[in-house]
Design an enzyme around this catalytic site. Structure first.
Site, PDB file in Angstrom:
ATOM      1  N   SER A   1       0.820  -1.116   0.110  1.00 33.73           N
ATOM      2  CA  SER A   1       0.041  -0.281   0.018  1.00 33.73           C
ATOM      3  C   SER A   1       0.946   1.200   0.071  1.00 33.73           C
ATOM      4  O   SER A   1       2.191   1.109   0.524  1.00 33.73           O
ATOM      5  CB  SER A   1      -0.808   0.101   1.228  1.00 33.73           C
ATOM      6  OG  SER A   1      -1.404   1.166   1.463  1.00 33.73           O
TER       7      SER A   1
ATOM      8  N   TYR B   1      -2.544  -0.497  10.132  1.00 37.62           N
ATOM      9  CA  TYR B   1      -2.395  -1.066   8.522  1.00 37.62           C
ATOM     10  C   TYR B   1      -1.167  -0.196   8.204  1.00 37.62           C
ATOM     11  O   TYR B   1      -0.422  -1.257   7.368  1.00 37.62           O
ATOM     12  CB  TYR B   1      -3.441  -0.045   7.829  1.00 37.62           C
ATOM     13  CG  TYR B   1      -3.581  -0.612   6.579  1.00 37.62           C
ATOM     14  CD1 TYR B   1      -4.161  -1.931   6.274  1.00 37.62           C
ATOM     15  CD2 TYR B   1      -3.412   0.026   5.494  1.00 37.62           C
ATOM     16  CE1 TYR B   1      -4.311  -2.443   4.662  1.00 37.62           C
ATOM     17  CE2 TYR B   1      -3.369  -0.294   4.070  1.00 37.62           C
ATOM     18  CZ  TYR B   1      -3.797  -1.336   3.777  1.00 37.62           C
ATOM     19  OH  TYR B   1      -4.054  -1.913   2.382  1.00 37.62           O
TER      20      TYR B   1
ATOM     21  N   LYS C   1       1.973  -2.859   6.610  1.00 38.43           N
ATOM     22  CA  LYS C   1       2.352  -2.665   5.262  1.00 38.43           C
ATOM     23  C   LYS C   1       3.927  -2.211   5.167  1.00 38.43           C
ATOM     24  O   LYS C   1       4.491  -2.442   4.105  1.00 38.43           O
ATOM     25  CB  LYS C   1       1.412  -1.540   4.278  1.00 38.43           C
ATOM     26  CG  LYS C   1      -0.095  -2.238   4.081  1.00 38.43           C
ATOM     27  CD  LYS C   1      -0.054  -3.500   3.493  1.00 38.43           C
ATOM     28  CE  LYS C   1      -1.497  -3.865   3.205  1.00 38.43           C
ATOM     29  NZ  LYS C   1      -1.425  -5.357   2.498  1.00 38.43           N
TER      30      LYS C   1
END
Length: 254
Positions: A146, A159, A163
């Site tokens: 991402s 998150y 990532k």
């Protein structure tokens, strides 16, 4: 004069595995690899989704099979690879998100996001690589990262952690496996319109804040990622390993 020839983007005769392939990004990337000639195995937890996806690819003239597999079940992952011939391409796509301020993150949130996005991705890649090495297969590992693996984001601490970890993991894989002819890279998208993300964009203020940071002025689509995956899977990227292909409309350039 003999002109150089562009390396082939074709994947004829190669086997590809795509996780989280029942819909959204995973389905699109499986379709892209199939269109280029790969025989694709689509993996997901939900049988109806992944079977419908494989049927759709087959109906379009591709070679596809569905496999119901929860990649968070590491014993099941090990069993899956023990029963398979080596794959030439892995698309490590299964993932999740629980956006909230860091002070509100629970242990359950942490385990859910890090276990799927990083732990499962690691051991799926390990299982795939062990078969590749045993069968002397060279190939490409592609991990869906991402833009949040390159920058920070509000309400995205978990998150981002997963990532950013994926980026480091892939670089380590690249160094471990280069001598064996196995490449490892990530694709790092911006916000992509999928069934999973659609509810977020129903919030007009949130959508406006996202569009303000995507310099090309629109949300991403799954089609925006198909060429990136095909490039990294094919001989066209034969000298590329340990890096990230950022597909973010200019978000991280600012």
């Amino acid at each position: 004069m003999t002109l150089p020839r562009t390396p082939s983007f074709r994947l004829d005769g190669r086997r590809a595995l795509v996780t989280g392939a029942g819909r959204g990004i995973g389905l699109a990337l499986a379709a892209a690899l199939s269109e280029a000639g790969a025989s694709v195995t689509l993996v997901a937890r939900t049988g109806a989704d992944v079977e419908a996806a494989a049927d759709a690819i087959s109906a379009a003239g591709g070679q596809a099979e569905a496999c119901i597999l929860d990649v968070a079940d590491l014993d099941a992952v090990a069993s899956f690879f023990s029963e398979q011939s080596a794959f030439h391409v892995l698309v490590n796509n299964a993932g999740t998100n629980r956006p909230k301020p860091m002070q509100d993150v629970t242990r359950d949130d942490y385990d859910a996001v890090l276990d799927l996005n990083l732990r499962s991705a690691f051991f799926v890649a390990q299982g795939c690589v062990r078969r590749m090495l045993a069968d002397s297969v060279r190939g490409s590992l592609i991990h869906l990262g991402s833009q949040m693996g390159h920058v920070g984001g509000v309400n995205r601490s978990l998150y981002c952690a997963s990532k950013w970890g994926l980026e480091g993991m892939s670089k380590g894989f690249a160094l471990d496996l280069a001598a064996r002819g196995i490449r490892s890279n990530t694709i790092a998208p911006t916000f992509i319109e999928t069934p999973l993300t659609k509810p977020y964009f129903e919030d007009a203020a949130f959508k406006a804040s996202v569009l303000a940071k995507i310099k090309l002025g629109r949300l991403g689509t799954v089609e925006d990622l198909m060429g990136a995956a095909l490039f990294l899977a094919s001989d066209a990227s034969a000298l590329i390993t340990g890096t990230s292909l950022v597909v973010d409309g200019g978000w991280t350039a600012d």
